[in-house]
Motif scaffolding. Structure first.
Motif, PDB file in Angstrom:
ATOM      1  N   GLU A 247      -7.231  -5.050  -6.631  1.00 21.36           N
ATOM      2  CA  GLU A 247      -8.647  -4.689  -6.517  1.00 21.36           C
ATOM      3  C   GLU A 247      -9.168  -4.203  -7.867  1.00 21.36           C
ATOM      4  O   GLU A 247      -9.211  -2.998  -8.138  1.00 21.36           O
ATOM      5  CB  GLU A 247      -8.811  -3.647  -5.409  1.00 21.36           C
ATOM      6  CG  GLU A 247      -8.243  -4.169  -4.091  1.00 21.36           C
ATOM      7  CD  GLU A 247      -9.027  -3.798  -2.856  1.00 21.36           C
ATOM      8  OE1 GLU A 247      -9.486  -2.649  -2.769  1.00 21.36           O
ATOM      9  OE2 GLU A 247      -9.170  -4.679  -1.968  1.00 21.36           O
TER      10      GLU A 247
ATOM     11  N   ASN B 154      -5.497  -0.679  -6.757  1.00 23.22           N
ATOM     12  CA  ASN B 154      -6.311  -0.848  -7.962  1.00 23.22           C
ATOM     13  C   ASN B 154      -5.340  -0.885  -9.138  1.00 23.22           C
ATOM     14  O   ASN B 154      -4.419  -0.067  -9.180  1.00 23.22           O
ATOM     15  CB  ASN B 154      -7.212   0.373  -8.158  1.00 23.22           C
ATOM     16  CG  ASN B 154      -8.215   0.517  -7.045  1.00 23.22           C
ATOM     17  OD1 ASN B 154      -7.921   0.234  -5.886  1.00 23.22           O
ATOM     18  ND2 ASN B 154      -9.393   0.944  -7.395  1.00 23.22           N
TER      19      ASN B 154
ATOM     20  N   ARG C  56      -4.194   1.887   6.514  1.00 25.87           N
ATOM     21  CA  ARG C  56      -4.519   2.619   5.296  1.00 25.87           C
ATOM     22  C   ARG C  56      -4.744   4.075   5.635  1.00 25.87           C
ATOM     23  O   ARG C  56      -4.758   4.456   6.802  1.00 25.87           O
ATOM     24  CB  ARG C  56      -5.730   1.991   4.601  1.00 25.87           C
ATOM     25  CG  ARG C  56      -6.988   1.924   5.458  1.00 25.87           C
ATOM     26  CD  ARG C  56      -8.093   1.171   4.721  1.00 25.87           C
ATOM     27  NE  ARG C  56      -9.270   0.981   5.549  1.00 25.87           N
ATOM     28  CZ  ARG C  56     -10.278   0.181   5.231  1.00 25.87           C
ATOM     29  NH1 ARG C  56     -10.257  -0.515   4.117  1.00 25.87           N
ATOM     30  NH2 ARG C  56     -11.323   0.065   6.024  1.00 25.87           N
TER      31      ARG C  56
HETATM   32  N1  GLU Z   1      -8.135  -0.498  -3.339  1.00 25.34           N
HETATM   33  C1  GLU Z   1      -8.290   0.527  -2.374  1.00 25.34           C
HETATM   34  C2  GLU Z   1      -7.509   1.743  -2.788  1.00 25.34           C
HETATM   35  O1  GLU Z   1      -6.501   1.609  -3.464  1.00 25.34           O
HETATM   36  C3  GLU Z   1      -7.713   0.162  -1.031  1.00 25.34           C
HETATM   37  C4  GLU Z   1      -8.672  -0.527  -0.212  1.00 25.34           C
HETATM   38  C5  GLU Z   1      -8.201  -0.613   1.225  1.00 25.34           C
HETATM   39  O2  GLU Z   1      -7.036  -0.343   1.569  1.00 25.34           O
HETATM   40  O3  GLU Z   1      -9.050  -0.998   1.990  1.00 25.34           O
HETATM   41  O4  GLU Z   1      -7.884   2.830  -2.403  1.00 25.34           O
END
Ligand code: GLU
Length: 562
Positions: free
Chosen positions: A140, A108, A297
């Motif tokens: 994002e 983000n 993630r």
């Molecule tokens: N934008 C999300 C975040 O930084 C990550 C989304 C993902 O890895 O799916 O937490």
């Protein structure tokens, strides 16, 4: 018998060479062996002959070979050596990756990247490099409350600092029409509905596993409501789109989670919108449309993965391979973006690269190399167990990178000016780098008065050795320190175990502040440090430091690590 002695000499020589990263002196090794094995004392002459042989053998080995030999011959001794052994760990293989992968890093734009982001960015990058394929940077920016418009640029800069290869950059704010189209389709497929319940009312119904009054509306009714949302006919909070999941799901957070919401404030810096997709919706659509095959993630996304699966299922899409790594505690630095921002606004922190912060900018300012960050993160890996980030490992990785390049200089903290009695004026020559004499020497003229670190003198040693210069006797007369020249021989200083001390000529030392996380250390350094702006140097016996600024009235250096 001769073999025993030779073996022991060999092991001790290796141990010493590994510990100090240089070939030991014969006397040092013999002394250690005789101290530990008095039974060999009668064979001192033989030992000294063997010693020469042993040392020429050790000299032919690289530092890694020396360590390996030591580990084979004397594993206990090898483990005792304080210098951490730096080894390259490999990441586990990924299933379904043989034909290449498409992966993404999806930050983000709420602030610059920190160590937590580096883990996701580097691990995904490492797999793309390993299996071949494509790496997408997906910005994002679907939550205008969590956007800092400067972060768009900072994220790109941080990624390029990390040395990550990005093949495509995608901004989610460029894709709102696409999300609306798929939102409409999800409604048509019966997978979503427009909910006009108040949040609290919905929450209570959800807790009771009860459908809200909007859930039974027809597809047509929902499409009309969705159009009204897009036309701006609702106030904030008056309507949202929810994904139809399972009202009996044991986790209430899974039950009919939101996919779109209405926001009038704050305005988005890049687009004009009132209907915003929520993360699980935009991430699912993009992971599919961009052909993402593998997602690595954190564990904190496990519930999101479950939510996203509902969306994939409604569309009949195959889900990517997901891996969720454990949490990583990072001690000693501030990582929360809002806390950092507050501190910057209040003036507590200098900026995003303040060295008390865990941003990549702060690490860079301190002289930590991106390759060290990369290796430290790869060493942590993608395991599910929660771990703490090892600063020691990061420093060990970085030391391997900076040690061969950093020029050596003297830095004297809290300097006190003292005259040395009876000392001949002379010039000290010190190597810029001990392993690379070709780089040349620094020249430090001694003309009578030197600057010495106050804390060293206050320990009141009887004799000190001024590094690369001469020996000095320390005494007191009428409460004042008196320093008297006591010869040039290093061996004499060693015999009396005199501490070897940094010094600087009083007439050419430059004021220097060494900035550390725990506070500033004031001192002086060699004038040649002026040439090192932007580089990492080693202040001998103090540690590595990045020379940040040489333009002001004092040199500003940031402490890297010991
Ligand atoms: N934008 C999300 C975040 O930084 C990550 C989304 C993902 O890895 O799916 O937490």
């Amino acid at each position: 018998m001769e073999d025993d002695l030779r073996n022991i000499l060999y092991i001790f020589a290796l141990q010493n060479a590994v510990k100090h990263s240089s070939l030991p002196k014969p006397g040092t090794v013999i002394g250690m062996v005789m101290g530990k094995y008095p039974e060999f004392r009668s064979r001192a002459r033989e030992a000294s002959v063997l010693m020469d042989e042993v040392l020429s053998q050790v000299a032919t080995l690289s530092s890694v070979e020396r360590e390996d030999q030591l580990r084979i011959l004397a594993p206990d001794v090898a483990d005792d050596i304080s210098r951490p052994r730096v080894h390259i760990k490999e990441l586990p293989r990924l299933e379904k990756a043989e034909h290449g992968v498409v992966m993404r890093f999806a930050p983000n734009p709420s602030g610059p990247l920190h160590l937590g982001h580096a883990r996701a960015a580097v691990l995904n990058d490492a797999y793309v490099k390993r299996y071949g394929g494509k790496y997408i940077l997906r910005i994002e920016d679907t939550d205008p409350k969590r956007i800092d418009s400067e972060a768009y640029q900072m994220v790109i800069e941080d990624i390029s600092w990390l040395g990550i290869t990005i093949h495509e950059v995608v901004y989610q704010s460029d894709r709102f029409d696409l999300y609306y189209r798929y939102g409409r389709e999800l409604i048509e497929r019966g997978g979503a509905y427009v909910c006009s319940c108040e949040n609290e009312q919905f929450r209570q119904l959800k807790q009771k596993k009860t459908a809200c009054p909007c859930r039974p509306l027809s597809v047509e009714e929902n499409l009309t409501l969705f159009d009204k949302m897009l036309a701006g006919e609702f106030y904030e909070g008056e309507a949202s789109v929810r994904v139809r999941t399972d009202l009996d799901h044991p986790d209430p957070a899974m039950r009919d989670f939101p996919a779109f919401r209405i926001l009038h404030q704050p305005l988005h810096p890049r687009i004009d919108a009132v209907v915003y997709p929520l993360m699980n919706f935009s991430v699912s659509i993009d992971d599919h449309l961009l052909g993402v095959t593998h997602v690595i993630r954190g564990k904190d996304h496990i519930a999101n993965t479950r939510r996203q699966r509902y969306i994939f299922d409604y569309f009949g899409w195959d889900v990517p391979v997901y891996r969720h790594y454990g949490r990583m505690g990072i001690e000693g630095v501030v990582l929360s973006t809002s806390q950092m921002r507050q501190g910057i606004v209040s003036g507590e922190y200098e900026g995003w690269d303040d060295i008390r912060l865990g941003t990549l900018r702060a690490l860079s300012r301190r002289g930590i190399s991106p390759d060290a960050v990369r290796q430290a993160v790869i060493d942590i890996g993608i395991g599910e167990t929660d771990i703490s980030f090892s600063w020691d490992n990061l420093y060990a990785q970085n030391r391997m990178i900076v040690d061969p390049v950093a020029n050596r200089y003297f830095f004297v903290s809290h300097p006190v000016g003292l005259e040395i009695r009876d000392a001949p004026h002379q010039v000290a020559h010190a190597l810029l780098h001990p392993n690379e004499p070709v780089r040349g020497k620094r020249i430090l003229p001694f003309t009578g008065t030197v600057l010495l670190p106050r804390e060293e003198i206050e320990k009141e040693p009887a004799v000190i050795r001024l590094k690369d210069l001469f020996n000095v006797i320390v005494s007191r007369e009428d409460g004042e320190y008196v320093l008297t020249y006591a010869g040039d021989q290093l061996s004499e200083a060693r015999d009396v175990k005199a501490p070897i001390i940094q010094w600087l000529p009083a007439d050419c030392a430059l004021p220097c502040v060494l900035r550390k996380q725990e506070g500033d250390v004031l001192g002086v350094c060699e004038p040649d440090v002026m040439r090192e702006a932007g580089s990492v140097v080693q202040f001998e016996r103090v540690g590595f430091a990045r020379i940040d600024d040489t333009a002001g009235d004092r040199i500003v250096a940031y402490f890297t690590h010991r």
